[in-house]
Design an enzyme around this catalytic site. Structure first.
Site, PDB file in Angstrom:
ATOM      1  N   LYS A 143       0.838  -1.196   0.000  1.00 46.70           N
ATOM      2  CA  LYS A 143       0.000   0.000   0.000  1.00 46.70           C
ATOM      3  C   LYS A 143       0.875   1.249   0.000  1.00 46.70           C
ATOM      4  CE  LYS A 143      -3.555   2.373   2.622  1.00 46.70           C
ATOM      5  NZ  LYS A 143      -4.551   2.332   3.690  1.00 46.70           N
ATOM      6  N   GLU A 182      10.489  -4.794   4.299  1.00 45.66           N
ATOM      7  CA  GLU A 182      10.530  -6.201   3.873  1.00 45.66           C
ATOM      8  C   GLU A 182      10.234  -6.299   2.382  1.00 45.66           C
ATOM      9  OE1 GLU A 182       8.896  -5.047   6.487  1.00 45.66           O
ATOM     10  OE2 GLU A 182       8.996  -6.422   8.193  1.00 45.66           O
ATOM     11  N   GLY A 221      -4.853  -1.838   4.680  1.00 44.85           N
ATOM     12  CA  GLY A 221      -4.068  -2.976   4.195  1.00 44.85           C
ATOM     13  C   GLY A 221      -4.736  -4.310   4.489  1.00 44.85           C
ATOM     14  N   ARG A 222      -5.235  -4.485   5.716  1.00 47.55           N
ATOM     15  CA  ARG A 222      -5.812  -5.779   6.094  1.00 47.55           C
ATOM     16  C   ARG A 222      -7.210  -5.985   5.526  1.00 47.55           C
ATOM     17  NH1 ARG A 222      -4.760  -2.442  10.199  1.00 47.55           N
ATOM     18  NH2 ARG A 222      -6.440  -1.642  11.530  1.00 47.55           N
ATOM     19  N   GLU A 243      -4.747  -6.512  14.705  1.00 46.84           N
ATOM     20  CA  GLU A 243      -4.269  -5.198  14.281  1.00 46.84           C
ATOM     21  C   GLU A 243      -5.421  -4.189  14.333  1.00 46.84           C
ATOM     22  OE1 GLU A 243      -0.720  -4.589  11.360  1.00 46.84           O
ATOM     23  OE2 GLU A 243      -2.504  -4.234  10.166  1.00 46.84           O
ATOM     24  N   HIS A 274      -4.602 -33.342  17.742  1.00 43.49           N
ATOM     25  CA  HIS A 274      -3.451 -34.168  18.128  1.00 43.49           C
ATOM     26  C   HIS A 274      -2.295 -33.299  18.603  1.00 43.49           C
ATOM     27  CE1 HIS A 274      -5.531 -37.663  16.532  1.00 43.49           C
ATOM     28  NE2 HIS A 274      -5.984 -36.811  15.614  1.00 43.49           N
ATOM     29  N   LYS A 327       9.340  -0.807  14.038  1.00 36.23           N
ATOM     30  CA  LYS A 327       9.934  -0.464  12.734  1.00 36.23           C
ATOM     31  C   LYS A 327      11.022   0.591  12.916  1.00 36.23           C
ATOM     32  CE  LYS A 327       5.792  -1.135   9.891  1.00 36.23           C
ATOM     33  NZ  LYS A 327       4.853  -0.536   8.964  1.00 36.23           N
TER      34      LYS A 327
HETATM   35  O1  F6P Z   1       3.256  -2.996   9.745  1.00 37.46           O
HETATM   36  C1  F6P Z   1       1.897  -3.121   9.609  1.00 37.46           C
HETATM   37  C2  F6P Z   1       1.421  -2.802   8.217  1.00 37.46           C
HETATM   38  O2  F6P Z   1       1.362  -1.442   8.045  1.00 37.46           O
HETATM   39  C3  F6P Z   1       0.078  -3.455   7.953  1.00 37.46           C
HETATM   40  O3  F6P Z   1      -0.973  -2.710   8.422  1.00 37.46           O
HETATM   41  C4  F6P Z   1       0.119  -3.625   6.483  1.00 37.46           C
HETATM   42  O4  F6P Z   1      -0.830  -4.549   6.027  1.00 37.46           O
HETATM   43  C5  F6P Z   1       1.545  -4.082   6.290  1.00 37.46           C
HETATM   44  O5  F6P Z   1       2.292  -3.331   7.231  1.00 37.46           O
HETATM   45  C6  F6P Z   1       2.098  -3.899   4.915  1.00 37.46           C
HETATM   46  O6  F6P Z   1       2.032  -2.570   4.519  1.00 37.46           O
HETATM   47  P1  F6P Z   1       2.201  -2.146   3.007  1.00 37.46           P
HETATM   48  O7  F6P Z   1       1.093  -2.761   2.224  1.00 37.46           O
HETATM   49  O8  F6P Z   1       2.157  -0.655   2.991  1.00 37.46           O
HETATM   50  O9  F6P Z   1       3.531  -2.666   2.528  1.00 37.46           O
END
Ligand code: F6P
Length: 513
Positions: free
Chosen positions: A195, A201, A253-254, A339, A370, A480
């Site tokens: 987003k 990452e 995002g979620r 979240e 199990h 972060k």
């Molecule tokens: O660190 C949390 C977050 O901001 C989430 O809310 C989001 O889904 C995820 O990181 C990834 O964010 P982006 O889509 O901006 O890479």
């Protein structure tokens, strides 16, 4: 809505909670309990009879929901009001799945033409890719830009007839290494989903994938796609505009699997099945928007959640899909629920005087039986269970497996509730452990859409009643920032650290060549 009224309703609910009886006794007292404490909608049966709720406590919870303004909050959500107050944003993910004739206004302008145009572009692109030479699609994203399409593509594997789908999320180089290792760069499409297009990452993995492609003579400009709200940042990465799929900041995002973040899913199952996934969610939106609170599945699911966590004090909730293809649903719901509702202050910033969201966890049955079910049955903590079960599988030739699966699912909710007396202490099951069961015909694209939207709205209703903003996530920022600050320290820079972190940094440094 007044705060005093809401507080009074909470007090009433807490009083009823303290006086709750044993679940088994509630069944013995009322032969029609299952029918009374179940609802059907959108092709699902939601059975909450195996909880300690009574008609009286349910009525009190419904009054609490009314006092807390659930109906008006629901209207505000669908009307595009800026209910994400801390960020000044609307929350319009339902627009991503609204029907072809829907009009949804934000700041006086209809958002739907753009939503429809993006969906058409996605469908055209998916058709082209599915008809072409691409054999593998790698979605690079994390959190909401990963969990939704990953969970859904596994859930809908019987419908996946496009290129193979892979998901890379972790910054751990092992993840991208292991995914790329078996792929041919010439026939791989990389989707960079973020987003913000700044997430460390995702940007690190995207750069690694680009180097991997260039090193093998393939052209990232032709084989990379960007999915983002930050169009300029995505363009700066070097992806041509026709391969950039944008979405607006009013999609959290979620909550983003319904739009361009779902492109990997669409590539796998095809635009028609993706449309059915949206249609299922739309049906749940309509049900949520129109059904009376007492018959409204997301509202009831939320009230059961509040009853268990806030009132009965159960610390966690277990998501137990007796549906192997929903194996990633617990992880998806962890982000969605924790979240969204893992907050310590109200919408106005005041400290909450009660618990907010519970810990959400789970795994598919029967495997969990199990592993951790011992604790569910005889442990000292009570964990409300949420069972999901399809009446039919996708493998008619394996119907005997499915019958065993169903028998196990039903048996577990029975055992949790009934327990067992025994002369020997180790063999006693206390019982009286609550569960709900969500039963549906088959895990089709439409049904998956309904299930996911049910949970989304459940989280929303819980948030409204708790008085929190379910749509921001400031709690992820500190980690972060500290990770960014620690990078130069790992490389040798001086820093004033606590002794534990300093010790771990020293250990890392000692292991570098
Ligand atoms: O660190 C949390 C977050 O901001 C989430 O809310 C989001 O889904 C995820 O990181 C990834 O964010 P982006 O889509 O901006 O890479």
């Amino acid at each position: 809505m007044t705060a005093a009224l809401v507080a009074a309703e909470w007090a009433r609910v807490f009083t009823l909670g303290k006086a709750r009886g044993r679940i088994k006794a509630l069944f013995e007292a009322d032969g029609a309990r299952a029918a009374r404490m179940s609802r059907q909608a959108c092709g699902m049966l939601y059975d909450f009879s195996k909880t300690s709720l009574t008609e009286q406590s349910l009525a009190a919870l419904l009054e609490l929901a009314e006092a807390a303004g659930v109906a008006s909050a629901r209207a505000a959500l669908f009307a595009g009001e800026k209910i994400n107050t801390s960020e000044g944003r609307a929350v319009l993910h339902p627009a991503l799945r609204a029907g072809p004739r829907a009009v949804i206004e934000l700041d006086g302008a209809d958002v739907m033409p753009k939503v429809r145009a993006t969906l058409s572009r996605m469908a055209a692109f998916a058709r082209e890719v599915r008809a072409g030479a691409i054999t593998d699609v790698v979605n690079i994203g994390i959190g909401g830009s990963d969990l939704g399409p990953m969970m859904a593509s596994e859930a809908l594997s019987p419908y996946c007839d496009g290129p193979r789908l892979h998901f890379v999320s972790n910054i751990d180089g092992a993840h991208i290494h292991d995914v790329l290792k078996g792929l041919s760069a010439a026939t791989t499409l990389v989707l960079v989903a973020s987003k913000t297009f700044t997430t460390i990452e995702t940007m690190t993995n995207a750069a690694t994938a680009r180097r991997w492609m260039v090193a093998r003579g393939a052209d990232p400009a032709a084989q990379f796609v960007a999915i983002s709200s930050a169009l300029e940042t995505a363009a700066a990465f070097g992806i041509p505009a026709e391969r950039v799929f944008g979405f607006e900041d009013w999609v959290g995002g979620r909550y983003s699997v319904w739009g361009p973040v779902g492109l990997s899913l669409m590539l796998g199952v095809g635009p028609e099945n993706f449309a059915a996934f949206l249609e299922g969610a739309r049906e749940m939106d309509t049900h949520f928007a129109q059904a009376a609170l007492a018959d409204n599945l997301p509202v009831l699911h939320a009230l059961v959640g509040l009853w268990h966590h806030q009132v009965c004090g159960y610390k966690t909730r277990a998501i137990l899909p007796y549906d192997q293809r929903l194996a990633r649903l617990p992880a998806y719901l962890q982000q969605l629920e924790m979240e969204s509702n893992g907050k310590r202050v109200s919408r106005t910033g005041a400290a909450l005087s009660f618990g907010s969201g519970p810990v959400v966890w789970g795994a598919p049955g029967t495997n969990g039986q199990h592993a951790f079910f011992q604790l569910l049955h005889q442990g000292t903590q009570i964990v409300p269970a949420e069972f999901l079960i399809a009446m039919r599988g996708h493998e008619p030739e394996l119907a005997h497996h499915h019958a065993l699966l169903v028998a196990n699912c039903l048996a577990q909710s029975q055992a949790l509730m009934l327990g067992r007396d025994h002369a020997e202490a180790h063999r006693v099951f206390e019982g009286d452990r609550p569960s709900v069961t969500l039963a549906y015909d088959r895990l089709t694209p439409k049904m998956l859409g309904r299930i996911v939207a049910l949970y989304e709205h459940r989280v929303f209703v819980e948030g409204v009643i708790l008085g929190i903003n379910s749509f921001d996530q400031f709690g992820v920022e500190l980690g972060k920032e500290l990770a960014t600050a620690l990078q130069p320290v790992l490389a040798g820079a001086e820093a004033d650290l606590d002794s534990s972190t300093a010790q771990l940094v020293a250990l890392y440094r000692a292991h570098q060549p």
